[in-house]
Design a protein around this motif. Structure first.
Motif, mmCIF file in Angstrom:
data_model
loop_
_atom_site.group_PDB
_atom_site.id
_atom_site.type_symbol
_atom_site.label_atom_id
_atom_site.label_comp_id
_atom_site.label_asym_id
_atom_site.label_seq_id
_atom_site.Cartn_x
_atom_site.Cartn_y
_atom_site.Cartn_z
ATOM 1 N N ILE A 51 33.801 33.756 39.413
ATOM 2 C CA ILE A 51 33.476 34.022 38.018
ATOM 3 C C ILE A 51 31.997 34.366 37.921
ATOM 4 O O ILE A 51 31.142 33.635 38.446
ATOM 5 C CB ILE A 51 33.793 32.805 37.136
ATOM 6 N N VAL A 52 31.704 35.455 37.264
ATOM 7 C CA VAL A 52 30.314 35.870 37.068
ATOM 8 C C VAL A 52 29.903 35.469 35.658
ATOM 9 O O VAL A 52 30.420 36.006 34.675
ATOM 10 C CB VAL A 52 30.156 37.387 37.269
ATOM 11 N N ARG A 107 28.446 43.767 34.022
ATOM 12 C CA ARG A 107 28.374 44.510 35.277
ATOM 13 C C ARG A 107 29.723 44.482 35.989
ATOM 14 O O ARG A 107 30.090 45.431 36.689
ATOM 15 C CB ARG A 107 27.275 43.924 36.167
ATOM 16 N N VAL A 108 30.476 43.388 35.810
ATOM 17 C CA VAL A 108 31.815 43.329 36.396
ATOM 18 C C VAL A 108 32.686 44.439 35.815
ATOM 19 O O VAL A 108 33.414 45.126 36.543
ATOM 20 C CB VAL A 108 32.458 41.949 36.163
ATOM 21 N N ALA A 109 32.625 44.639 34.507
ATOM 22 C CA ALA A 109 33.401 45.719 33.879
ATOM 23 C C ALA A 109 33.012 47.065 34.455
ATOM 24 O O ALA A 109 33.883 47.902 34.763
ATOM 25 C CB ALA A 109 33.172 45.710 32.367
ATOM 26 N N VAL A 141 28.940 32.241 39.736
ATOM 27 C CA VAL A 141 27.588 32.705 40.021
ATOM 28 C C VAL A 141 26.886 32.986 38.699
ATOM 29 O O VAL A 141 27.468 33.536 37.768
ATOM 30 C CB VAL A 141 27.579 33.960 40.923
ATOM 31 N N GLU A 142 25.640 32.587 38.628
ATOM 32 C CA GLU A 142 24.827 32.727 37.424
ATOM 33 C C GLU A 142 23.441 33.205 37.835
ATOM 34 O O GLU A 142 22.798 32.607 38.692
ATOM 35 C CB GLU A 142 24.742 31.375 36.693
ATOM 36 N N ARG A 143 22.999 34.303 37.235
ATOM 37 C CA ARG A 143 21.730 34.905 37.658
ATOM 38 C C ARG A 143 20.520 34.054 37.295
ATOM 39 O O ARG A 143 19.463 34.174 37.918
ATOM 40 C CB ARG A 143 21.583 36.289 37.042
ATOM 41 N N LEU A 146 38.611 38.171 40.428
ATOM 42 C CA LEU A 146 37.232 38.311 39.982
ATOM 43 C C LEU A 146 37.234 38.309 38.456
ATOM 44 O O LEU A 146 37.945 39.102 37.824
ATOM 45 C CB LEU A 146 36.634 39.617 40.507
ATOM 46 N N VAL A 147 36.446 37.409 37.875
ATOM 47 C CA VAL A 147 36.402 37.271 36.419
ATOM 48 C C VAL A 147 34.994 37.578 35.932
ATOM 49 O O VAL A 147 34.023 36.972 36.401
ATOM 50 C CB VAL A 147 36.819 35.850 35.975
ATOM 51 N N GLY A 148 34.886 38.506 35.005
ATOM 52 C CA GLY A 148 33.607 38.858 34.402
ATOM 53 C C GLY A 148 33.401 38.116 33.096
ATOM 54 O O GLY A 148 34.074 38.396 32.112
#
Length: 366
Positions: free
Chosen positions: A14-15, A156-158, A38-40, A147-149
């Motif tokens: 998951i982003v 960015r995932v999209a 993940v987290e920026r 993968l989950v946005g």
């Protein structure tokens, strides 16, 4: 019952570690999946883009009911201001909002992820991904079955997975006044003004650590403008109880989806949720409850599919997305028919009160 395969490093990656991403992660981890988030940001409580206001339904019906009481403040009334600053007090028996110490809530949420066995990776940026069997290989992180946005309005995932993207936005900015207090601290103060907030509203509210005051307007990429929050506060701040001498501390700003769920939000083991999926009320912009509910549904659906052969989670994600039909109609009308004079003239009329109560206190579906 089947068990997750070990062909991938994770069952779900998951982003984004905000409300939708956290809900998805916890729901899946509770059901035995291997989950990575993940987290920026290095600190989940920094550089926030949410007002942190939680509606009653989320406060009572989700894991958010476990937020420590010191991090929330109960608000039971809305004060709605016309452009002339005439006001009307609105309330619904038993209904309330929670304003929050939002940085601390986000840190608490990160701790909940860890307590539920989620592999939380802060200060980690999602850059590229490629198909790997049925799943995805994510650059620098590993392989994942799904993968989950949950990475916001400009997902960015999209972009990387060829999913639908949010097309229509509000742009909001909010000041924090640490340690400040307003006179009517039991109310959420909402201001209508075509001059300062075309397409949306301004707001002032007491939270556990001070006062938050914000303004949002319809975002036009061709003629982008920054909300004049300073001018707004000079005009409306005293009416909302903010003394003019106060200086803001932290500032929050960012884009807010306002067109409803995106088309093509889930395909080929990639799914969007939260702001990335456009799951934000087109009228009130309240996103925490709907984001949490959708993220939770996605996490449960992936776990059901992986462990028990349940229905495709992509289909569940699309079906679980709120449609906001009534509010999208109101959004259309507000964009095209917003004038100051009807609010000045009819603020105290039964029809306007009736409509406002249905917007603020969730008395209508959709």
């Amino acid at each position: 019952m089947t068990t997750p395969t070990t062909a991938y490093d994770f069952d779900i990656l998951i982003v984004g570690a905000s409300f939708a991403g956290a809900a998805c992660a916890i729901a899946a981890a509770q059901r035995g999946l291997r989950v990575c988030v993940v987290e920026r940001k290095h600190d989940p409580g920094e550089k926030l883009r949410t007002t942190g206001i939680i509606v009653k339904e989320a406060a009572e019906q989700t894991l958010l009911n476990q937020i420590p009481a010191a991090m929330t403040r109960r608000i039971e009334q809305v004060r709605l201001y016309a452009p002339s600053l005439k006001q009307v007090a609105l309330a619904a028996p038993g209904y309330y909002f929670l304003t929050t110490d939002t940085p601390q809530v986000m840190r608490w949420l990160a701790e909940q992820l860890r307590l539920h066995g989620v592999d939380l990776r802060l200060d980690t940026t999602f850059n590229q991904c490629a198909r790997s069997g049925e799943g995805w290989q994510v650059e620098g992180i590993g392989s994942t079955r799904y993968l989950v946005g949950a990475d916001g309005a400009r997902s960015r995932v999209a972009q990387r997975c060829g999913l639908g993207e949010v097309k229509q936005f509000l742009y909001g900015i909010e000041y924090e006044f640490p340690g400040a207090r307003i006179i009517h601290a039991d109310a959420l103060h909402c201001f209508i003004s075509k001059r300062y907030a075309p397409g949306y509203i301004g707001w002032i509210a007491q939270n556990p650590t001070g006062v938050q005051a914000g303004l949002a307007l319809r975002h036009d990429p061709e003629r982008a403008r920054v909300p004049d929050i300073d001018g707004f506060l000079l005009r409306a701040g005293i009416a909302g109880g903010i003394p003019r001498h106060l200086k803001p501390g932290h500032t929050r700003a960012g884009l807010i989806p306002c067109s409803g769920p995106v088309v093509d939000m889930a395909r080929d083991h990639a799914i969007l949720t939260g702001d990335a999926a456009g799951i934000v009320s087109p009228v009130t912009a309240g996103g925490i409850h709907s984001a949490w509910e959708h993220g939770w549904a996605v996490g449960c659906a992936i776990a059901s599919h992986v462990r028990e052969g349940g229905p495709p989670p992509e289909r569940v994600a699309i079906e679980a997305a709120p449609r906001f039909r009534a509010k999208r109609a109101l959004r259309w009308a507000y964009d095209r028919l917003q004038f100051d004079w009807p609010f000045d003239l009819f603020l105290h009329s039964p029809p306007l009160r009736w409509a406002a109560e249905r917007v603020y206190f969730h008395k209508c579906s959709g």
